[in-house]
Scaffold this active site. Structure first.
Site, short mmCIF file in Angstrom:
data_model
loop_
_atom_site.label_atom_id
_atom_site.label_comp_id
_atom_site.label_asym_id
_atom_site.label_seq_id
_atom_site.Cartn_x
_atom_site.Cartn_y
_atom_site.Cartn_z
N ARG A 10 -8.36 -11.77 -14.37
CA ARG A 10 -8.12 -12.89 -13.45
C ARG A 10 -9.21 -12.86 -12.37
NH1 ARG A 10 -2.44 -11.20 -14.30
NH2 ARG A 10 -1.23 -12.98 -15.05
N ASN B 261 3.48 -16.86 -19.44
CA ASN B 261 4.12 -17.08 -18.13
C ASN B 261 4.20 -18.58 -17.85
OD1 ASN B 261 3.88 -14.34 -17.96
ND2 ASN B 261 2.18 -14.35 -16.53
N ASP B 262 3.08 -19.26 -18.05
CA ASP B 262 3.08 -20.70 -17.82
C ASP B 262 3.69 -21.46 -18.99
OD1 ASP B 262 2.15 -21.34 -15.24
OD2 ASP B 262 0.16 -20.61 -15.81
N ARG C 126 8.41 -21.50 -12.35
CA ARG C 126 8.51 -20.04 -12.45
C ARG C 126 8.72 -19.36 -11.10
NH1 ARG C 126 2.24 -18.63 -14.42
NH2 ARG C 126 2.25 -16.69 -13.27
N CYS D 22 -1.25 -12.97 -23.34
CA CYS D 22 -1.57 -12.23 -22.11
C CYS D 22 -0.53 -12.45 -21.01
CB CYS D 22 -2.97 -12.57 -21.61
SG CYS D 22 -3.18 -14.31 -21.21
N ARG E 282 -11.32 -14.80 -17.38
CA ARG E 282 -10.74 -16.14 -17.25
C ARG E 282 -11.39 -16.85 -16.07
NH1 ARG E 282 -4.50 -16.96 -15.83
NH2 ARG E 282 -5.17 -16.23 -13.79
N GLU F 51 -1.31 -22.39 -22.76
CA GLU F 51 -0.20 -22.18 -21.83
C GLU F 51 0.48 -23.48 -21.43
OE1 GLU F 51 -1.62 -20.19 -18.30
OE2 GLU F 51 -3.49 -21.29 -18.28
N HIS G 277 0.82 -1.22 0.00
CA HIS G 277 0.00 0.00 0.00
C HIS G 277 0.85 1.27 0.00
CE1 HIS G 277 -4.11 -1.73 1.18
NE2 HIS G 277 -4.12 -1.30 -0.05
C1 PEP Z 1 0.15 -16.94 -18.03
O1 PEP Z 1 0.36 -18.07 -17.59
O2 PEP Z 1 0.83 -16.39 -18.91
C2 PEP Z 1 -0.94 -16.12 -17.49
C3 PEP Z 1 -1.24 -14.96 -18.01
O3 PEP Z 1 -1.60 -16.60 -16.43
P1 PEP Z 1 -1.07 -16.54 -14.91
O4 PEP Z 1 0.14 -15.66 -14.89
O5 PEP Z 1 -2.22 -16.00 -14.14
O6 PEP Z 1 -0.78 -17.97 -14.65
MG MG Z 2 -1.15 -19.11 -16.47
#
Ligand code: PEP
Ligand code: MG
Length: 576
Positions: A298, A456-457, A467, A504, A334, A433, A191
């Protein structure tokens, strides 16, 4: 000259003079007491007094900095008024015959540990809030006053250095003299950082121990974007800083202009730039005019800060609000992506040795269909109020997608029966993903209305690199050619089946990769709200056909470093 590195928490550059702010040190000693009732009474009085202080600070903050700043103190008030938390503190005092400060610290440490395993920045920030509230209450009980951080400081260009800053500390600061904040502790979503952003001052947090190496009055440069503070800079650093802050101010103006306009490559291929959202802050500050829509909403936050499943109506209100606010632009919601590593008491999830490969996301939803359908009905109902789309995470098989779609149809029938309006043609897509989804993306595309690549995944699963595991982060690389080839495959299969494809994950806004995404024909990039302008700007600098000529060479490079060099050279040629 001393360089202090931390996390870039609030962007911007500032030059000023250091003020070292140390709070009195708290005693965390386990003191045994005979009069436990007196300890409890002292704690209750302290809570009441601190609650009154917070109320006053909220009012002051509202008047001087607006509603957003006041919310911080209101959140703190919720914590200090939490009778469950403090009820457990009382139990510790009574059962162990210990002083209130020790009992508060014990409970605080327990909560901190429970939150430390959660991979969620928002909840981590709430744990930091609980730390701050407990610290303030213990200070009150031990008669330690935080005081005015700028007492005795000279000048009106002050950069504060502290172990951590509570929002109450921050509001006690004289805003007109404060030019930057640097702290040893704290996360980028605390914050305090939110307040720094609201005040428009750069902040660098999580620098680790540093106060002992500094003295008040030294000249300091703070770069909130790079996450660096330089103490007593030499003339070379000063010159670099002046050039950088001038250039940053110029580029910010360019990005701001791009943010509100549609983006297309120089040869006319449009790329929508959406935002990722899904925590209270990004929802509160969402600005539909500053993006092309929401590419990833999300929904985990609805399930995480609570003691029970969110109801259909509760979820509907949140989705509907976003649907209305996106004002006709797309809102991709999602479905729940939780499980495994995220332990929620009321969900009674099993402990697993490989949580990222375990019982999570769509797997959990297809197993707990009542919970899943509650969410699907809420999303469908919101689709009557805007351009809502549904997206399933973690798909690895066509069966999963078909079953999830079957449940969507069941929910439609139930809503129809009850007379709730919804969009019967709501687009239903998936996150790509997992390597499995990449390899069968041709088949999945025939049953999906759109794809969004969760890089990301996808990086994690393609490179078999956790990760969250710091020891193997050197392998978690967006430029691993396997990942780039995977993205290309997904784009080709999407387009061969006439559906759109977006990205994304964080790579959507990675400057050196944006030209490649344009060459692959990515239709949509979904990025952090602060990066929309920069992402659009880079898109507008790319000539898709030029980069397409270079993609074969990039995709056939064996070494990650070769791919990176080529991608960076492209950026250089584009003048970025
Ligand atoms: C991803 O996996 O790229 C993604 C956007 O989802 P999260 O980061 O919420 O797993
Ligand atoms: Mg993901």
């Amino acid at each position: 000259m001393t360089e202090i590195k931390g996390l870039g928490a609030a962007s911007g550059c500032a030059r000023g003079h250091a003020v070292i702010f140390r709070t009195g040190s708290l005693s965390l000693e386990k003191k045994f007491v005979s009069d436990t009732a007196a300890e409890i009474e002292a704690m209750e009085n302290g809570r009441q007094k601190y609650n009154e202080t917070l109320k006053k600070l909220a009012e002051e903050a509202r008047v001087s900095h607006g509603d957003k700043s006041a919310e911080i103190f209101e959140a703190y008030q919720e914590i200090i008024q939490d009778d469950v938390f403090f009820g457990q503190v009382k139990d510790i005092i009574l059962s162990e015959n210990v002083c209130a400060s020790y009992a508060i610290e014990k409970k605080r440490a327990e909560v901190e540990e429970a939150f430390s395993v959660v991979d969620d920045d928002y909840l981590k920030a709430r744990a930091a809030d609980i730390n701050n509230v407990c610290r303030e209450l213990m200070s009150e009980l031990q008669g330690i006053s935080s005081g005015d951080p700028f007492a005795g400081a000279v000048g009106d260009d002050l950069i504060i250095f502290a172990e951590d800053l509570t929002p109450s500390d921050t509001v006690r600061l004289d805003r007109s003299r404060l030019k930057g904040m640097v702290t040893e502790r704290g996360g980028v979503t605390s914050h305090t950082v939110i307040l720094a952003k609201a005040l428009g001052i750069p902040a660098v947090v999580g620098c680790g121990p540093m106060l002992d190496r500094l003295a008040s009055g030294e000249t300091v440069l703070v770069d909130g974007s790079a996450g660096v503070a330089v103490v007593s800079p030499d003339s070379k650093k000063l010159a670099e800083f002046e050039a950088k802050s001038g250039q940053a101010a110029k580029m910010k103006a360019v990005y701001d202009e791009c943010r509100i306009k549609p983006a297309a490559t120089k040869d006319g291929f449009p790329v929508r730039v959406n935002v990722n959202s899904g925590d209270k802050e990004s929802i509160a500050t969402f600005d539909a005019a500053g993006c092309d829509g929401v590419g990833l909403f999300r929904t985990e936050f609805l399930y995480m800060g609570h003691s029970d499943y969110p109801t259909e109506d509760e979820q509907f209100e949140v989705y509907k609000d976003m649907a209305v606010r996106t004002a006709g632009k797309e809102l991709i919601i999602r479905t729940l992506d939780i499980g495994g590593d995220k332990q929620l008491g009321y969900m009674d999830l099993p402990k697993e040795s490989n949580p990222f490969l375990g019982y999570r996301a769509i797997r959990l939803c297809l197993d707990r269909t009542e919970m899943f359908k509650t969410q699907l009905r809420a999303i469908l109902r919101a689709s009557a109020f805007g351009n809502v789309k549904i997206m399933f995470p973690m798909i690895v098989s066509l069966e999963e997608l078909l079953r999830a779609k079957e449940l969507v149809r069941e929910c439609m029938a139930e809503l129809e029966e009850k007379g709730f309006p919804f969009n019967p043609d709501i687009p239903v897509g998936i996150m790509v993903e997992t390597p499995a989804a990449v390899l069968i993306s041709d088949a999945l595309a025939k049953h999906s209305d759109f794809f969004s690549i969760g890089s990301n995944d996808l990086i994690q699963y393609t490179t078999a690199t956790d990760r969250m595991n710091e020891r193997v982060q050197y392998l978690y690389d967006s430029c691993n050619v396997s990942v780039l080839r995977a993205v290309k495959t997904v784009c080709d299969n999407a387009h061969a089946n006439n559906i759109e494809v977006g990205i994304c994950g964080e790579t959507a806004s990675e400057p050196r990769l944006i030209p490649l995404w344009c060459a692959f024909g990515v239709d949509e990039l979904s990025v952090a709200p602060a990066l929309v302008g920069r992402t659009k700007y880079i898109v507008t600098q790319v000539t898709k056909s030029d980069i397409m000529e270079k993609t074969d060479k990039i995709l056939s490079s064996g070494k990650i470093s070769d791919a990176k060099n080529m991608l960076e050279k492209i950026l250089e040629e584009l003048g970025i």
